[in-house]
Write an enzyme that holds these catalytic residues in place. Structure first.
Site, short mmCIF file in Angstrom:
data_model
loop_
_atom_site.label_atom_id
_atom_site.label_comp_id
_atom_site.label_asym_id
_atom_site.label_seq_id
_atom_site.Cartn_x
_atom_site.Cartn_y
_atom_site.Cartn_z
N TYR A 121 -4.22 0.91 3.78
CA TYR A 121 -5.16 -0.20 3.61
C TYR A 121 -5.85 -0.55 4.93
O TYR A 121 -6.96 -1.04 4.94
CB TYR A 121 -4.41 -1.45 3.10
CG TYR A 121 -4.15 -1.47 1.62
CD1 TYR A 121 -4.31 -0.35 0.81
CD2 TYR A 121 -3.72 -2.66 1.02
CE1 TYR A 121 -4.05 -0.41 -0.55
CE2 TYR A 121 -3.47 -2.73 -0.34
CZ TYR A 121 -3.64 -1.60 -1.12
OH TYR A 121 -3.39 -1.67 -2.46
N GLY A 122 -5.13 -0.31 6.05
CA GLY A 122 -5.67 -0.64 7.36
C GLY A 122 -6.98 0.07 7.68
O GLY A 122 -7.71 -0.34 8.57
N CYS A 158 3.03 -5.99 10.10
CA CYS A 158 2.82 -4.95 9.07
C CYS A 158 4.20 -4.62 8.55
O CYS A 158 5.13 -4.38 9.34
CB CYS A 158 2.16 -3.72 9.67
SG CYS A 158 2.14 -2.30 8.55
N SER A 167 0.82 -1.21 0.00
CA SER A 167 0.00 0.00 0.00
C SER A 167 0.86 1.27 0.00
O SER A 167 0.37 2.34 -0.33
CB SER A 167 -0.87 0.01 1.27
OG SER A 167 -0.03 -0.06 2.40
N CYS A 177 2.43 -6.98 1.95
CA CYS A 177 1.47 -6.26 2.78
C CYS A 177 0.59 -7.28 3.49
O CYS A 177 -0.10 -8.06 2.82
CB CYS A 177 0.63 -5.36 1.88
SG CYS A 177 -0.71 -4.52 2.75
N ASN A 178 0.64 -7.28 4.81
CA ASN A 178 -0.20 -8.22 5.57
C ASN A 178 -1.68 -7.89 5.43
O ASN A 178 -2.51 -8.80 5.35
CB ASN A 178 0.15 -8.13 7.07
CG ASN A 178 1.55 -8.60 7.37
OD1 ASN A 178 1.76 -9.71 7.80
ND2 ASN A 178 2.53 -7.73 7.15
N THR A 179 -2.00 -6.61 5.42
CA THR A 179 -3.41 -6.20 5.38
C THR A 179 -4.07 -6.72 4.12
O THR A 179 -5.25 -7.10 4.13
CB THR A 179 -3.48 -4.65 5.47
OG1 THR A 179 -2.62 -4.21 6.51
CG2 THR A 179 -4.89 -4.18 5.75
N HIS A 201 5.42 -2.11 7.25
CA HIS A 201 5.93 -0.77 7.56
C HIS A 201 6.76 -0.73 8.84
O HIS A 201 7.64 0.12 8.99
CB HIS A 201 4.77 0.23 7.73
CG HIS A 201 4.23 0.75 6.45
ND1 HIS A 201 3.44 0.00 5.61
CD2 HIS A 201 4.36 1.97 5.86
CE1 HIS A 201 3.11 0.72 4.56
NE2 HIS A 201 3.64 1.93 4.68
#
Ligand code: DGL
Length: 265
Positions: free
Chosen positions: A43-44, A192, A12, A75-77, A194
């Site tokens: 995205y979260g 995450c 994201s 990206c986990n989300t 990030h």
């Protein structure tokens, strides 16, 4: 000489750079296309339906435009939702990024593990299933952080981010009696991509020392396993950085280390 593989890394925003960095270490010969869907960041804050509707067709467009040999959803989300959709729609091999709950629980001595992710990731059925299947007797605390991805993004972009703001997002991960080594959290999953951008500050601001589990090296090993081995005359291929907002990037200096020293076009 066989042409180098093209690896597309998608997130994201800038968080997937922490995955890219490890993948580049494992395959310095590959051509890299990094795509930040900053037009839809973070995205979260989006619903599951919105993320599926956004990511699945967008990845199709990126595959058509760049013909990658492999796509990493860094990206986990997104990965906790879209991997099965992507695999059924497209032929390219995909590697996703999901919370490293199994290795974290295997690592914990105190049996207290926290999972730090976006509010979306910690709500996912996928994440809850990982806990059911792999908690191995650990008490797992899910911590959905509303702002940490944006703070990491700001810090990498050169904007000052206060220790107090970071500490407030991370504090709920630290569970138990801070004075008693055996009765407190000893392992935190960075769920995450990030968050490893803030690694030094996370370590410094933690109320007590913990192991921070970053899945990037494991993802890089998976990527290397799926690609054909590099040719004998390995050379560094090019790299591209794309923002879906179409903004030109002005971060060459900050981005170069993630691309193995290359300046992305
Ligand atoms: N980097 C993304 C992840 O791994 C999420 C950041 C966002 O909220 O967009 O979950």
């Amino acid at each position: 000489m066989a042409s180098p593989p093209t690896i597309l890394v998608f997130d994201s925003g800038l968080g997937g750079l922490t995955v890219l960095r490890e993948v580049v270490r494992g395959r310095p010969d590959a051509h890299y296309v990094y795509v930040a869907d900053d037009a839809f960041f973070p995205y979260g804050h989006h619903s599951e339906d919105q993320i599926i509707a956004r990511v699945v067709p967008l990845i199709g467009e990126l595959i058509a435009a760049h013909a990658p040999d492999l796509v990493v959803i860094a990206c986990n989300t997104a990965s906790t939702l879209v991997m099965s959709h992507l695999r059924s729609e497209y032929q390219v091999p995909f590697v996703g990024t999901v919370p490293a709950i199994k290795p974290a629980c295997a690592n914990s001595k105190t049996k207290r593990v926290s999972v730090l992710g976006t509010k979306g990731t910690v709500k996912r059925e996928y994440t809850k299933a990982l806990i059911r299947d792999f908690a191995q007797g650990c008490e797992v605390t899910l911590v959905g952080s509303p702002e940490l991805a944006s703070l990491a993004e700001a810090a990498l972009s050169g904007i000052e981010v206060s220790d107090r703001d970071i500490s407030a997002e991370v504090a709920p991960c630290f569970v138990g009696d801070g004075e008693a080594d055996l009765a407190r959290t000893d392992t935190v999953v960075l769920a995450c991509t990030h968050y490893p951008l803030l690694m030094e500050r996370l370590v410094r601001l933690a109320p007590w020392p913990v192991d921070w589990i970053d899945p990037a090296p494991a993802i890089a090993r998976r990527v290397a396993d799926l690609l054909r081995p590099p040719g004998s005359e390995v050379d560094h291929a090019g790299a591209e950085m794309i923002f879906t907002s179409r903004r030109p990037h002005t971060l060459s200096g900050a981005l170069m280390p993630f691309f193995g020293g290359r300046v992305p076009a």
